[in-house]
Scaffold this active site. Structure first.
Site, mmCIF file in Angstrom:
data_model
loop_
_atom_site.group_PDB
_atom_site.id
_atom_site.type_symbol
_atom_site.label_atom_id
_atom_site.label_comp_id
_atom_site.label_asym_id
_atom_site.label_seq_id
_atom_site.Cartn_x
_atom_site.Cartn_y
_atom_site.Cartn_z
ATOM 1 N N SER A 30 0.829 -1.211 0.000
ATOM 2 C CA SER A 30 0.000 0.000 0.000
ATOM 3 C C SER A 30 0.858 1.253 0.000
ATOM 4 C CB SER A 30 -0.863 0.067 1.265
ATOM 5 O OG SER A 30 -1.793 -0.946 1.268
ATOM 6 N N HIS A 61 -3.741 0.552 -4.748
ATOM 7 C CA HIS A 61 -3.279 -0.674 -5.409
ATOM 8 C C HIS A 61 -3.696 -0.640 -6.879
ATOM 9 C CE1 HIS A 61 -2.224 -2.901 -1.694
ATOM 10 N NE2 HIS A 61 -3.111 -2.075 -1.167
ATOM 11 N N HIS A 83 -5.395 -9.249 -1.397
ATOM 12 C CA HIS A 83 -5.448 -9.490 0.046
ATOM 13 C C HIS A 83 -6.551 -10.484 0.375
ATOM 14 C CE1 HIS A 83 -3.761 -5.391 -0.360
ATOM 15 N NE2 HIS A 83 -3.025 -5.720 0.686
ATOM 16 N N TYR A 85 -8.482 -10.251 2.889
ATOM 17 C CA TYR A 85 -9.688 -9.534 3.345
ATOM 18 C C TYR A 85 -10.570 -9.053 2.198
ATOM 19 C CZ TYR A 85 -6.966 -5.236 2.464
ATOM 20 O OH TYR A 85 -6.209 -4.266 1.883
ATOM 21 N N GLU A 86 -10.036 -9.035 0.987
ATOM 22 C CA GLU A 86 -10.859 -8.633 -0.153
ATOM 23 C C GLU A 86 -11.851 -9.740 -0.534
ATOM 24 O OE1 GLU A 86 -8.637 -6.100 -3.283
ATOM 25 O OE2 GLU A 86 -7.071 -7.289 -2.324
ATOM 26 N N ALA A 113 2.814 -2.108 4.158
ATOM 27 C CA ALA A 113 2.583 -1.109 5.195
ATOM 28 C C ALA A 113 2.130 -1.878 6.428
ATOM 29 C CB ALA A 113 1.497 -0.137 4.746
ATOM 30 N N MET A 211 -1.801 -6.945 7.187
ATOM 31 C CA MET A 211 -2.837 -7.808 6.606
ATOM 32 C C MET A 211 -2.401 -8.455 5.293
ATOM 33 S SD MET A 211 -5.949 -5.116 7.145
ATOM 34 C CE MET A 211 -6.102 -4.140 8.650
ATOM 35 N N SER A 212 -1.108 -8.612 5.111
ATOM 36 C CA SER A 212 -0.651 -9.152 3.817
ATOM 37 C C SER A 212 0.608 -9.998 4.014
ATOM 38 C CB SER A 212 -0.356 -7.992 2.859
ATOM 39 O OG SER A 212 0.775 -7.259 3.297
ATOM 40 N N ASN A 235 2.145 3.564 11.135
ATOM 41 C CA ASN A 235 1.393 4.097 12.273
ATOM 42 C C ASN A 235 1.750 3.298 13.522
ATOM 43 O OD1 ASN A 235 -0.331 2.048 10.574
ATOM 44 N ND2 ASN A 235 -1.028 1.838 12.681
ATOM 45 N N HIS A 247 -6.911 4.321 7.143
ATOM 46 C CA HIS A 247 -6.142 4.008 5.936
ATOM 47 C C HIS A 247 -5.485 5.279 5.394
ATOM 48 C CE1 HIS A 247 -4.871 1.620 2.569
ATOM 49 N NE2 HIS A 247 -5.484 2.390 1.691
HETATM 50 N N1 HPA Z 1 -2.712 -2.932 11.579
HETATM 51 C C1 HPA Z 1 -2.884 -3.786 10.555
HETATM 52 N N2 HPA Z 1 -2.501 -3.526 9.325
HETATM 53 C C2 HPA Z 1 -1.913 -2.348 9.075
HETATM 54 C C3 HPA Z 1 -1.704 -1.397 10.085
HETATM 55 C C4 HPA Z 1 -2.133 -1.707 11.416
HETATM 56 O O1 HPA Z 1 -1.977 -0.924 12.364
HETATM 57 N N3 HPA Z 1 -1.092 -0.329 9.511
HETATM 58 C C5 HPA Z 1 -0.938 -0.626 8.194
HETATM 59 N N4 HPA Z 1 -1.424 -1.841 7.926
#
Ligand code: HPA
Length: 274
Positions: A30, A61, A83, A85-86, A113, A211-212, A235, A247
């Protein structure tokens, strides 16, 4: 239909377009897709054109392969990934890795990310992944194993290649890029973690959460590819600061760090090509 047949059909669409065989595969996370814009003599192939590739849905993406040279080294970059989750199953998520392997890729650089679970990490830090924890509750290799693609029970004792990790760290040092190292903890998403989950992840040894990456990396190891993983800490994970996660924040941080990220990956690829 066998996976091998599917891979061959995908390859037959891509191969005629290529000037040369890629040596290194790059999966761009991302906000990190900009790296693909750096490729010389670029040939772009949309995922939509490739058999068995589903359409990608998430902001940030693009959903295409970019073939070309980075620092003179023939590479293929995935600008956008699939992903879990998609709603795709993990065979779909990881199919591009199979195709890159079939196209001649030997080494894979996987980027993402991620949230910083380790409280010494700051947004904008880059972290070399030295191991992972798969908490997806599933695995891309579940189902019949095609032994021509890999063994039934692949070893996971050194998923992230130690030599590549050492090289990446020394390259970062040469460029005065502050680099962290740690364990990537994979969740399915798409909801971010709760503060309690982040405390659990930290207790279990995770330094970053995302998540990847883990599905692709499992398939890469199954296929015999050498793997290097890099997380962009976008973050502080949930509950560390008294503020919600979004996001937008993730994309904002990747915007800030992308020049350093591009510099680091270019230098790593150059070293790999030597
Ligand atoms: N958690 C999960 N996935 C993420 C995060 C997070 O804090 N930041 C970027 N992708």
């Amino acid at each position: 239909m066998s996976m091998e047949t599917m891979i061959n059909e995908a390859m037959n669409v891509i191969k005629p377009e290529l000037k040369e065989q890629p040596k290194i595969g790059l999966i761009l996370g991302s906000g990190l897709g900009v790296l693909a814009d750096e490729l010389a003599e670029a040939v772009t192939i949309s995922y939509q054109k490739v058999p068995y590739f589903p359409e990608s849905t998430v902001k940030g993406h693009a959903g295409q392969f970019v073939f070309g040279r980075l620092e003179g080294v023939p590479v293929v970059a995935m600008q956008g990934r699939y992903h879990f989750y998609e709603g795709y199953d993990l065979k779909q998520v990881t199919f591009p890795v199979r195709v890159m392997k079939a196209l001649g890729v030997k080494q894979l650089i996987v980027t993402n990310a991620a949230g910083g679970v380790n409280t010494s990490f700051k947004p904008g830090d880059l972290m070399i992944i030295n191991d992972h924890i798969n908490m997806l509750g599933t695995n891309p290799l579940i189902g019949p194993n095609e032994t021509n693609l890999g063994v039934r029970f692949p070893d996971m004792s050194e998923v992230y290649n130690k030599d590549l990790i050492e090289m990446a760290k020394s390259v970062a040092g040469e460029h005065q890029i502050d680099i962290k190292e740690g364990i990537y903890y994979a969740t399915s998403g798409p909801s971010y973690e709760t503060p309690a989950e982040v405390r659990m992840i930290r207790t279990l040894g995770g330094d970053a959460v995302g998540m990847s990456t883990v599905p692709e990396v499992i398939v890469a190891r199954h296929s015999g590819l050498e793997v290097l993983g890099i997380s962009c800490i976008t973050n502080a994970a949930s509950g560390i600061l008294d503020q919600p996660l979004s996001h937008e924040e993730v994309i904002e941080t990747t915007e800030k760090v992308k020049a350093t990220f591009v510099q680091l990956v270019k230098a790593i690829v150059q070293k790999m090509g030597e």
